[in-house]
Scaffold this motif. Sequence first.
Motif: not given
Length: 288
Positions: A92-105
């Motif tokens: 969740a934090e990587v997706a929010g910080a880097e603006g990537v899709a959940i699967k990519r995160a």
Amino acid sequence: MSDNRVTVAKTYKLYVGGAFPRSESGRSYQVTDHKGGFLANAAQASRKDARDAVSAARKAFPGWSGATAYNRGQVLYRVAELMEGRREQFVAEVAGAEGVAIKRAQSIVDAAIDRWVWYAGWTDKIATVLGAANPVAGPYFCFTVPEPTGVVAVLAPQDSSLLGLVSVLAPVIATGSTCVVVSSQERPLPAITLSEVLATSDVPGGVVNMLTGRTTELAPWLASHADVNALDLTGSPDSLRADLERAASGTVKRVLRAGGDQDWARQPDIGRLRAYLEAKTVWHPMGV
């Protein structure tokens, strides 16, 4: 229950010496997601915080460098185990910080966990790979063995909040050095969560010290600090790197230059392990 309750905003602290102190300056700054939405407040470290972190790293160095390589490998593997248990939070934090899709995160977090395991496996092998028994003309044994550099200041990547961070942090402690890390300025939450993992793992306090705040403010003090032995420039701004190298030269630091855009997803090599090791050569008379 009211639908209008006010969410309690989280204010995170620094990670220094195994504890979570506030910045001595009392400053903090807002952390936002890739869309500009508020996420939390992070401590804005000062020069005094950086000095405290270096002192903690120096204090922890004898015990950490003196541990067996096998033990360090176990400790790094334990970090991977704990990250696995908090995988969804990291995602969740990587997706929010880097603006990537959940699967990519998810793939980024999995790669970061796997990277801890990879470096854990190298801890008790690096001496065999980089050490040597040297042929000499005389009645002597001559051995070269790698030894940890000391305290390393790491400027973490700005664009890769977790995988890049792990890629520059893990090799430092795998080889027996201790470190002061300045996290990504705009994307510090994965680094803060990693600090919480380190605090509950077997990593001794002071081995890793995590500072959040402005890289341009903290980096010059770390570069010129006489008790810092090496400096990783990966996350430094291009405009500041030459000045940081000049400052580091005043105390004869090792400097690891950043090599353009990094593909952190690519399998690492032992280059970063080698960067934080000194070669010690020992001569010993035969028959003594």
